[in-house]
Motif scaffolding. Structure first.
Motif, PDB file in Angstrom:
ATOM      1  N   GLY A 116     -30.714  13.366 -64.582  1.00  0.00           N
ATOM      2  CA  GLY A 116     -30.000  12.629 -63.375  1.00  0.00           C
ATOM      3  C   GLY A 116     -30.866  12.367 -62.358  1.00  0.00           C
ATOM      4  O   GLY A 116     -30.391  11.207 -61.889  1.00  0.00           O
ATOM      5  N   ALA A 117     -31.829  13.083 -61.866  1.00  0.00           N
ATOM      6  CA  ALA A 117     -32.590  12.724 -60.827  1.00  0.00           C
ATOM      7  C   ALA A 117     -33.330  11.743 -60.934  1.00  0.00           C
ATOM      8  O   ALA A 117     -33.272  10.577 -60.211  1.00  0.00           O
ATOM      9  CB  ALA A 117     -33.633  13.996 -60.397  1.00  0.00           C
ATOM     10  N   TYR A 118     -33.955  11.256 -62.319  1.00  0.00           N
ATOM     11  CA  TYR A 118     -34.617  10.081 -62.631  1.00  0.00           C
ATOM     12  C   TYR A 118     -33.824   8.923 -62.609  1.00  0.00           C
ATOM     13  O   TYR A 118     -34.177   7.895 -61.954  1.00  0.00           O
ATOM     14  CB  TYR A 118     -35.524  10.311 -64.016  1.00  0.00           C
ATOM     15  CG  TYR A 118     -36.222   9.004 -64.204  1.00  0.00           C
ATOM     16  CD1 TYR A 118     -37.366   9.118 -63.486  1.00  0.00           C
ATOM     17  CD2 TYR A 118     -36.015   8.058 -65.113  1.00  0.00           C
ATOM     18  CE1 TYR A 118     -38.255   7.770 -63.932  1.00  0.00           C
ATOM     19  CE2 TYR A 118     -36.383   6.944 -65.327  1.00  0.00           C
ATOM     20  CZ  TYR A 118     -37.999   7.003 -65.025  1.00  0.00           C
ATOM     21  OH  TYR A 118     -38.601   5.746 -65.110  1.00  0.00           O
ATOM     22  N   GLY A 119     -32.765   8.977 -63.308  1.00  0.00           N
ATOM     23  CA  GLY A 119     -31.832   7.904 -63.447  1.00  0.00           C
ATOM     24  C   GLY A 119     -31.094   7.453 -62.057  1.00  0.00           C
ATOM     25  O   GLY A 119     -31.316   6.023 -61.722  1.00  0.00           O
ATOM     26  N   LEU A 120     -30.774   8.209 -61.434  1.00  0.00           N
ATOM     27  CA  LEU A 120     -30.305   8.271 -59.937  1.00  0.00           C
ATOM     28  C   LEU A 120     -31.195   7.726 -59.057  1.00  0.00           C
ATOM     29  O   LEU A 120     -31.121   6.737 -58.051  1.00  0.00           O
ATOM     30  CB  LEU A 120     -29.351   9.268 -59.543  1.00  0.00           C
ATOM     31  CG  LEU A 120     -28.779   9.228 -58.157  1.00  0.00           C
ATOM     32  CD1 LEU A 120     -27.655   8.070 -58.453  1.00  0.00           C
ATOM     33  CD2 LEU A 120     -28.051  10.497 -57.630  1.00  0.00           C
ATOM     34  N   GLY A 121     -32.514   8.106 -58.980  1.00  0.00           N
ATOM     35  CA  GLY A 121     -33.751   7.794 -58.197  1.00  0.00           C
ATOM     36  C   GLY A 121     -34.004   6.438 -58.389  1.00  0.00           C
ATOM     37  O   GLY A 121     -34.308   5.684 -57.606  1.00  0.00           O
ATOM     38  N   GLN A 122     -34.117   5.940 -59.364  1.00  0.00           N
ATOM     39  CA  GLN A 122     -34.339   4.627 -60.012  1.00  0.00           C
ATOM     40  C   GLN A 122     -33.141   3.629 -59.452  1.00  0.00           C
ATOM     41  O   GLN A 122     -33.592   2.401 -59.127  1.00  0.00           O
ATOM     42  CB  GLN A 122     -34.650   4.395 -61.637  1.00  0.00           C
ATOM     43  CG  GLN A 122     -35.761   5.008 -62.107  1.00  0.00           C
ATOM     44  CD  GLN A 122     -36.997   4.102 -61.892  1.00  0.00           C
ATOM     45  OE1 GLN A 122     -37.620   4.021 -60.821  1.00  0.00           O
ATOM     46  NE2 GLN A 122     -37.251   3.500 -63.200  1.00  0.00           N
ATOM     47  N   THR A 143     -26.458   4.799 -62.424  1.00  0.00           N
ATOM     48  CA  THR A 143     -25.847   5.304 -61.065  1.00  0.00           C
ATOM     49  C   THR A 143     -24.951   6.213 -61.498  1.00  0.00           C
ATOM     50  O   THR A 143     -25.015   7.489 -61.127  1.00  0.00           O
ATOM     51  CB  THR A 143     -25.397   4.390 -60.056  1.00  0.00           C
ATOM     52  OG1 THR A 143     -26.506   3.330 -59.795  1.00  0.00           O
ATOM     53  CG2 THR A 143     -24.942   4.951 -58.845  1.00  0.00           C
ATOM     54  N   VAL A 144     -23.895   6.057 -62.125  1.00  0.00           N
ATOM     55  CA  VAL A 144     -22.798   6.682 -62.586  1.00  0.00           C
ATOM     56  C   VAL A 144     -23.531   7.904 -63.461  1.00  0.00           C
ATOM     57  O   VAL A 144     -23.004   9.257 -63.213  1.00  0.00           O
ATOM     58  CB  VAL A 144     -21.730   6.138 -63.198  1.00  0.00           C
ATOM     59  CG1 VAL A 144     -20.769   7.199 -63.727  1.00  0.00           C
ATOM     60  CG2 VAL A 144     -21.025   5.212 -62.180  1.00  0.00           C
ATOM     61  N   GLY A 145     -24.215   7.671 -64.450  1.00  0.00           N
ATOM     62  CA  GLY A 145     -24.565   8.643 -65.338  1.00  0.00           C
ATOM     63  C   GLY A 145     -25.702   9.369 -64.764  1.00  0.00           C
ATOM     64  O   GLY A 145     -25.458  10.728 -65.108  1.00  0.00           O
TER      65      GLY A 145
END
Length: 272
Positions: free
Chosen positions: A164-170, A241-243
């Motif tokens: 989650g942190a990687y996907g949202l951070g990107q 973002t959502v995932g």
């Protein structure tokens, strides 16, 4: 008799800067960048003692760009410059050329996404280390219920937090660049998968990307033109973002739940 390119010496200068001649042209290796000069962009080389100056071609009235390498072997510098200049003397095309377009800069420094991925990985490893310590302590005190619970809850929470942190951070990084960064059009280079773009200083930079197309949009922060990013399609960014937000929330919830269960177990004789 002309000296073959392959037999030219490799010039090593101050701060480990290296200049060499290869089939594709001259290659200048800097601490954080590599510049490849093709013959179409080279004006001439000047050897001045232990200094070599690489002068690019320039359009009429423009000042040529010059790259400097200091503290090299003087004899090797003279041989290197004379040989390259002899080869350039046989060129028959027009002199009205912007040599900067033929000097491709490739950044060797880790990009933001690589640095961010390493930080996330360190966080995941720290989380797993904390789980191992908790398991050892709980097992030594006879709280096996904590050990049994932390394997699925802690493991899933750790995976969710990292993903989650990687996907949202990107996703957030891309959104920030779209608002505050520089957008340029990168055009396909001769190398497979390579694209070239102007960095706003008159230099041209090269990067490799899997997206096919004669031209693509690229983004970079104003303070670091080499840290380029190709924006994702809007649908992919929405999923990220959502995932990413959902996984991050699940990871936090799982971590809080595990902490509450651990405190409750340690506060109860014999466990839960």
């Amino acid at each position: 008799m002309p000296i073959p390119i392959a037999s030219l010496p490799v010039l090593v200068g101050r701060d480990g800067i290296v200049l060499s001649a290869e089939n594709e042209g001259l290659v200048l290796d800097l601490p954080t960048e590599q510049i490849v000069f093709t013959a179409d962009g080279l004006g001439r080389l000047r050897a001045e003692g232990g200094t070599v100056l690489i002068e690019l071609r320039a359009k009429a009235g423009a000042t040529p760009r010059v790259h400097r390498i200091d503290d090299v072997d003087p004899d090797g510098a003279t041989l290197f410059a004379d040989t390259i200049n002899d080869l350039l003397a046989n060129r028959t095309d027009s002199d009205d050329v912007d040599g900067a377009r033929f000097a491709a800069i490739r950044s060797l420094a880790p990009r933001w996404r690589h640095r961010f991925a390493r930080r996330v990985l360190r966080g995941v490893l720290g989380y797993l280390l904390a789980l191992v310590v908790l398991a050892v302590v709980a097992g030594s005190l006879g709280h096996w219920d904590v050990v049994i619970l932390e394997i699925p809850v802690g493991g899933i929470s750790c995976l969710a937090l990292g993903s989650g942190a990687y996907g949202l951070g990107q996703s957030m990084r891309e959104r920030w660049l779209q608002r505050h960064g520089v957008a340029v059009t990168a055009t396909r280079a001769t190398s497979p998968g390579a694209y070239v773009y102007p960095d706003g200083t008159g230099d041209y930079r090269i990067f490799v990307h899997g997206r096919a197309g004669a031209a693509i949009t690229a983004l970079y922060p104003r303070e670091d033109p080499g840290d380029v990013l190709v924006p994702s399609p809007r649908s992919a960014r929405l999923v990220s973002t959502v995932g990413g937000g959902f996984l991050l929330a699940c990871g936090i919830a799982g971590t809080v739940a595990l902490a509450l269960l651990t405190v409750s177990s340690f506060g109860t004789p014999g466990g839960l």
